[in-house]
Design an enzyme around this catalytic site. Structure first.
Site, PDB file in Angstrom:
ATOM      1  N   ARG A 235       2.523 -23.191  21.127  1.00 16.21           N
ATOM      2  CA  ARG A 235       2.617 -23.000  19.693  1.00 16.21           C
ATOM      3  C   ARG A 235       2.335 -21.538  19.391  1.00 16.21           C
ATOM      4  O   ARG A 235       1.524 -20.886  20.079  1.00 16.21           O
ATOM      5  CB  ARG A 235       1.595 -23.865  18.945  1.00 16.21           C
ATOM      6  N   GLU A 264       7.815 -18.279  12.316  1.00 19.24           N
ATOM      7  CA  GLU A 264       9.126 -18.817  12.672  1.00 19.24           C
ATOM      8  C   GLU A 264       9.900 -19.158  11.408  1.00 19.24           C
ATOM      9  O   GLU A 264       9.331 -19.752  10.486  1.00 19.24           O
ATOM     10  CB  GLU A 264       8.961 -20.077  13.541  1.00 19.24           C
ATOM     11  N   HIS A 283      12.390 -21.805  19.413  1.00 15.49           N
ATOM     12  CA  HIS A 283      11.559 -23.014  19.460  1.00 15.49           C
ATOM     13  C   HIS A 283      12.421 -24.237  19.797  1.00 15.49           C
ATOM     14  O   HIS A 283      12.408 -25.248  19.083  1.00 15.49           O
ATOM     15  CB  HIS A 283      10.838 -23.234  18.130  1.00 15.49           C
TER      16      HIS A 283
END
Length: 322
Positions: A235, A264, A283
């Site tokens: 993460r 993000e 991601h």
């Protein structure tokens, strides 16, 4: 006629989710929600008791309060492994489960692919290919190298299995050290200062917690082997990005493959885009065809347990994050 608890499927593709769930649980009240903004109103309108939820539009805007402060929601089933986007919750009020393992094999393959990309120098060859330049090239084996695994959950164990098959030495770090299949040495987090310099590849697959935030920072990069490659599938926030940029600029590591970031989507003007020795992916290491169907199957099976009054599988401890 509908029976049982009202359920919301909070995902970017609720039609697929609704069909699968209705095939396995006939007669339930199931409602779709494909936005963050509309979740709170739908929970209030339907008095939903259960929400299956996927973090499909980033963390910053995720409607955690709609889920965790609702007077009717008793169970939140997260369609992935990470739950940091929920923050803390009161387990006496709401139960949170996850789909741990749903993407473990895929994420392990992503990490292995990144390792091979660096050892084979594929990005360098691609650059010369675009320039139509024939060079004298060499490749490097990963057999005999050392892999440091930060986190030995489903993903870490899946990667360890693949790494051993390719002849790597595996070092693992986990919160509660215990012998683990395919891991040559297992250590606690306090052992990290002596492990950084032993690794040729470092894979980060730990949850984002207060204890892991900034885990890979300036001291870690200073202790790493200059030929080490960092691979992050955890993460954003576990790796200190400022320290990473400094390490890259100073040549203190060979490179990095990054699938997660503090912000993000990664801003267009972020420095990480410009490095030839950095792989940036959006991601997606856990996103593969069929992943959500697999996660929904896990949810449907757990829903059967819920309706029978049995203990749910995959219950997450809000203090541990898993």
């Amino acid at each position: 006629m509908t029976v049982g608890p009202a359920i919301i499927l909070h995902t970017s593709s609720p039609a697929v989710a609704m069909k699968l769930l209705r095939d396995k649980h006939l007669g339930l009240s199931v409602y779709p929600c494909d936005s963050y903004a509309g979740l709170a109103a739908l929970i209030e309108e339907t008095k939903a008791e259960i929400v299956y939820s996927v973090r499909f539009d980033g963390t910053a805007r995720f409607p955690r309060s709609a889920l965790l402060e609702s007077p009717t929601v008793k169970w939140v089933s997260v369609g992935g492994s990470g739950t940091d986007h929920l923050g803390r919750w009161n387990p006496e009020k709401v139960t949170v489960t996850n789909a741990a393992g749903v993407a473990a094999d895929m994420m392990a393959e992503y990490a292995l692919g990144a390792m091979l990309s660096f050892s084979l120098g594929l990005r360098n060859f691609a650059r010369h290919q675009r320039a139509r330049t024939w060079i004298t090239g060499t490749v490097e084996p990963i057999q005999g190298k050392t892999l440091l695994l930060l986190g030995l959950g489903r993903t870490g164990q899946a990667l360890a299995r693949r790494a051993k098959a390719l002849g790597l030495t595996t070092l693992g770090v986990r919160a509660h050290p215990r012998p683990t299949v395919d891991v040559d040495e297992v250590h606690g987090i306090e052992a990290l200062p002596g492990l950084w310099g032993r690794a040729d590849f470092i894979t980060c697959c730990v949850p984002l917690l207060e204890t892991t935030r900034g885990l890979i920072g300036a001291a870690a990069f200073a202790a790493m082997n200059p030929s080490a490659v960092l691979i992050d599938v955890s993460r954003g926030g576990v790796v200190d990005e400022a320290a990473l940029l400094s390490a890259l600029d100073g040549g203190r590591i060979k490179g990095a493959a990054l699938d997660v970031f503090s912000t993000e989507p990664l801003p267009k003007d972020h420095p990480l885009w410009q490095y030839e020795n950095v792989i940036v992916t959006p991601h997606c290491s856990s996103v593969y065809e069929g992943w959500e169907e697999k996660a929904l199957d896990m949810f449907a099976d757990n829903l059967s347990r819920y309706r029978r009054g049995e203990k749910l599988l995959g219950v997450v401890d809000p203090m541990r994050g898993y």
